[in-house]
Every structure is written in C-alpha cells, then in structure tokens.
Motif scaffolding. Sequence first.
Motif, PDB file in Angstrom:
ATOM      1  N   UNK A  34       1.134  -1.482  -0.094  1.00  0.00           N
ATOM      2  CA  UNK A  34       0.054   0.458   0.060  1.00  0.00           C
ATOM      3  C   UNK A  34       0.029   1.370  -0.185  1.00  0.00           C
ATOM      4  N   UNK A  35       1.814   1.597   0.758  1.00  0.00           N
ATOM      5  CA  UNK A  35       2.237   2.621   0.655  1.00  0.00           C
ATOM      6  C   UNK A  35       3.539   2.576  -0.516  1.00  0.00           C
ATOM      7  N   UNK A  36       4.106   1.853  -1.728  1.00  0.00           N
ATOM      8  CA  UNK A  36       4.445   1.973  -2.685  1.00  0.00           C
ATOM      9  C   UNK A  36       3.589   2.253  -3.657  1.00  0.00           C
ATOM     10  N   UNK A  43       0.542   3.641  -9.811  1.00  0.00           N
ATOM     11  CA  UNK A  43       0.012   3.946 -11.272  1.00  0.00           C
ATOM     12  C   UNK A  43       1.230   1.670 -10.557  1.00  0.00           C
ATOM     13  N   UNK A  44       1.611   1.339 -11.597  1.00  0.00           N
ATOM     14  CA  UNK A  44       2.635   0.338 -11.647  1.00  0.00           C
ATOM     15  C   UNK A  44       4.062  -0.171 -12.569  1.00  0.00           C
ATOM     16  N   UNK A  45       4.326   0.170 -10.742  1.00  0.00           N
ATOM     17  CA  UNK A  45       6.050   0.348 -11.291  1.00  0.00           C
ATOM     18  C   UNK A  45       6.302  -0.580 -11.781  1.00  0.00           C
ATOM     19  N   UNK A  75      17.767  14.500 -18.897  1.00  0.00           N
ATOM     20  CA  UNK A  75      17.779  16.018 -19.678  1.00  0.00           C
ATOM     21  C   UNK A  75      16.554  16.784 -19.335  1.00  0.00           C
ATOM     22  N   UNK A  76      16.080  17.904 -19.843  1.00  0.00           N
ATOM     23  CA  UNK A  76      15.564  18.447 -19.173  1.00  0.00           C
ATOM     24  C   UNK A  76      14.285  17.880 -19.623  1.00  0.00           C
ATOM     25  N   UNK A  77      14.404  16.811 -20.766  1.00  0.00           N
ATOM     26  CA  UNK A  77      12.570  16.257 -21.051  1.00  0.00           C
ATOM     27  C   UNK A  77      12.595  14.561 -20.552  1.00  0.00           C
ATOM     28  N   UNK A  78      13.460  14.203 -20.163  1.00  0.00           N
ATOM     29  CA  UNK A  78      13.687  13.050 -20.063  1.00  0.00           C
ATOM     30  C   UNK A  78      14.188  12.868 -17.944  1.00  0.00           C
ATOM     31  N   UNK A  79      14.005  12.657 -17.276  1.00  0.00           N
ATOM     32  CA  UNK A  79      14.670  12.633 -15.873  1.00  0.00           C
ATOM     33  C   UNK A  79      13.922  12.057 -14.714  1.00  0.00           C
ATOM     34  N   UNK A  80      15.159  11.661 -13.556  1.00  0.00           N
ATOM     35  CA  UNK A  80      14.346  10.903 -12.522  1.00  0.00           C
ATOM     36  C   UNK A  80      13.737  12.218 -11.567  1.00  0.00           C
ATOM     37  N   UNK A  81      12.219  12.503 -11.133  1.00  0.00           N
ATOM     38  CA  UNK A  81      11.907  13.535 -10.006  1.00  0.00           C
ATOM     39  C   UNK A  81      12.068  13.058  -8.844  1.00  0.00           C
ATOM     40  N   UNK A  82      12.421  11.544  -8.080  1.00  0.00           N
ATOM     41  CA  UNK A  82      12.504  11.315  -6.872  1.00  0.00           C
ATOM     42  C   UNK A  82      12.218   9.544  -6.773  1.00  0.00           C
ATOM     43  N   UNK A  83      13.643   9.781  -5.685  1.00  0.00           N
ATOM     44  CA  UNK A  83      13.949   8.409  -5.276  1.00  0.00           C
ATOM     45  C   UNK A  83      12.935   8.220  -3.695  1.00  0.00           C
ATOM     46  N   UNK A  84      12.455   7.373  -4.311  1.00  0.00           N
ATOM     47  CA  UNK A  84      12.169   6.791  -2.616  1.00  0.00           C
ATOM     48  C   UNK A  84      12.877   5.654  -1.996  1.00  0.00           C
ATOM     49  N   UNK A  85      12.974   5.249  -0.971  1.00  0.00           N
ATOM     50  CA  UNK A  85      13.314   4.172  -0.669  1.00  0.00           C
ATOM     51  C   UNK A  85      12.847   3.940   1.168  1.00  0.00           C
ATOM     52  N   UNK A  86      12.471   2.431   0.618  1.00  0.00           N
ATOM     53  CA  UNK A  86      11.298   1.697   1.851  1.00  0.00           C
ATOM     54  C   UNK A  86      11.476   0.535   2.365  1.00  0.00           C
ATOM     55  N   UNK A 128      10.048  11.037 -15.120  1.00  0.00           N
ATOM     56  CA  UNK A 128       9.576  12.703 -14.974  1.00  0.00           C
ATOM     57  C   UNK A 128       8.216  12.745 -16.308  1.00  0.00           C
ATOM     58  N   UNK A 129       8.174  11.435 -17.313  1.00  0.00           N
ATOM     59  CA  UNK A 129       7.571  11.099 -18.208  1.00  0.00           C
ATOM     60  C   UNK A 129       5.431  10.515 -17.292  1.00  0.00           C
ATOM     61  N   UNK A 130       6.296  10.209 -15.558  1.00  0.00           N
ATOM     62  CA  UNK A 130       4.981   9.686 -14.977  1.00  0.00           C
ATOM     63  C   UNK A 130       4.843   8.404 -15.093  1.00  0.00           C
ATOM     64  N   UNK A 131       5.941   7.439 -14.924  1.00  0.00           N
ATOM     65  CA  UNK A 131       6.497   6.007 -15.221  1.00  0.00           C
ATOM     66  C   UNK A 131       6.964   6.304 -13.805  1.00  0.00           C
ATOM     67  N   UNK A 132       6.717   4.623 -13.289  1.00  0.00           N
ATOM     68  CA  UNK A 132       7.738   4.073 -11.909  1.00  0.00           C
ATOM     69  C   UNK A 132       8.836   2.879 -11.716  1.00  0.00           C
TER      70      UNK A 132
END
Lengths: 151, 105
Positions: A34-36, A43-45, A75-86, A128-132
Amino acid sequence: MRRRRFLAASGVALASQALPVAAQRFQPAQDVGPLLEKLAGGKRPEPGGMKLEVPQIAENGNSVPLRIAVESPMTATSYVSAIHVVAERNPRPMVATFRLGPHSGRAEISTRIRLAGTQKLRVLAAMSDGHFRLGEVEVLVTSAACLDESL
Amino acid sequence: MLGRVQVPPKVKRGETFEVRVLIQHPMETGFRRDINGAVIPAHVVDRLVCRIAGREVFSAELGTGVAANPYIAFFARAEQGGPVEVEWSDDRGQKGRAVTTLDVG
C-alpha cells in the motif's frame, strides 16, 4: 513433584524476563504494497532500470551504506524526479525521499540508512514521464538497528 | 547544528560533479530507551535542500530510517559558479546551514 512444578514455573518466568523489551518489539516484515502504491500514485512500477549497491551482509544495521543509480539521460525532457527508499522491516518503513531534477546530471544518490533486521529493501524511482521503476535488493543484517537499548 | 558540504575544487562548465553533505545529528528514532527505561524522544532531521547559485538542485525528506550523522551524496551539473548552500531542519524546528563555493572554470 513440587520441585518439578517449581522448575517449570521458574523456567517460564526466566524466559519471559530474559526477553528484552526491544525483542518483543521486533518487527516481522510488513506489507509495504500500500505504501508503494501510494508513492506511485496507483501506477504499476516497472521492475529494474536501476543499480542498487548495498552490502550483501551488513554487520551493523545502524549504518548501512546504500548507493542508488537510476538509469536516465537526465535531460530536460527525461529525468528522474524522485527516489523513494522503503524498508519493509523497519518500524517506519518510509526511509527517505530524494528529489532530483534535470540539473542533477546523474540520478545517483549515496547515503547511510538504518535497517531493523534482514529484509528486502525497495527503491521506487519516479520518472518525469509519469512512469515508475522499482528496484529490490536483499540485505542480510547481522546486528539490527533499533534493538540496541544501551546508550 | 554542525554540518558541511563538499564539492570538487574546480569543475568545467557542463560537467557533472558530486556534492557530499555530512550533518552532525543524533537522528534519534524515538524507539530507544535510556538507562532508566524512559523513552528517548525522537529527534530527526526531516528536510534538506541544496541550492547552487540560488537555484534548487536537490531536496530530500528524511526519517528515522536514516543513520545518525546523515551522509548524503548526490550529483549536480555545473551551469554557473557560485555558492553551494545546503539547508536542513529537524522535527524540533532547529535549522542548520552549510555553504561552500563552486568554482566553474
């Protein structure tokens, strides 16, 4: 007969006393699904897409070095916006969230974390494209954090 | 609160470099007890922000799962030189700050 009963009773008393408060609090792995799901906004990572460096056997759960490198051109169009550690067996599974952007250049983080016992560590990266992406790694902890009651 | 931030002495424009942050903080989880059995209250750095030349490049939300004396290393791309500021705050509202200078040549 009385002696036997006394021994049995004292054995039980000793066993319950020998167990420190901390050990009673010893946590089994929780369901971090549930946390993930909350972190990923339902979304399904996708699995993989990152490298996790952590010792296979961590001697001290109070300080476990962790390096996360997510594959991304940053790059400005494709990047990692956040990293979560669980960490599923920590009393508070949400360890940390790191927020990056296109000016990070490289989606790589090093830090030191606490692990309350041998467990599977999960890293969720928000693209950045909304995927995980979800990375998993097993860590064997010989001396867990949070169990040390002494100062 | 004590802490420091380190960057390479000189970086080229457009180069990606590592920023290393070390903060002196107990990161008390609130799960430990002292010698009298009283709970030691939680005390953790929960927020950290890094700005280079005034622009935010990195931030983090930390919790009790981060080891005492938090060490965090991340990357940034050198666009312009200037101050590298790291600011953090803990759950008691105490703030800390560390600054260094980025030399882009």
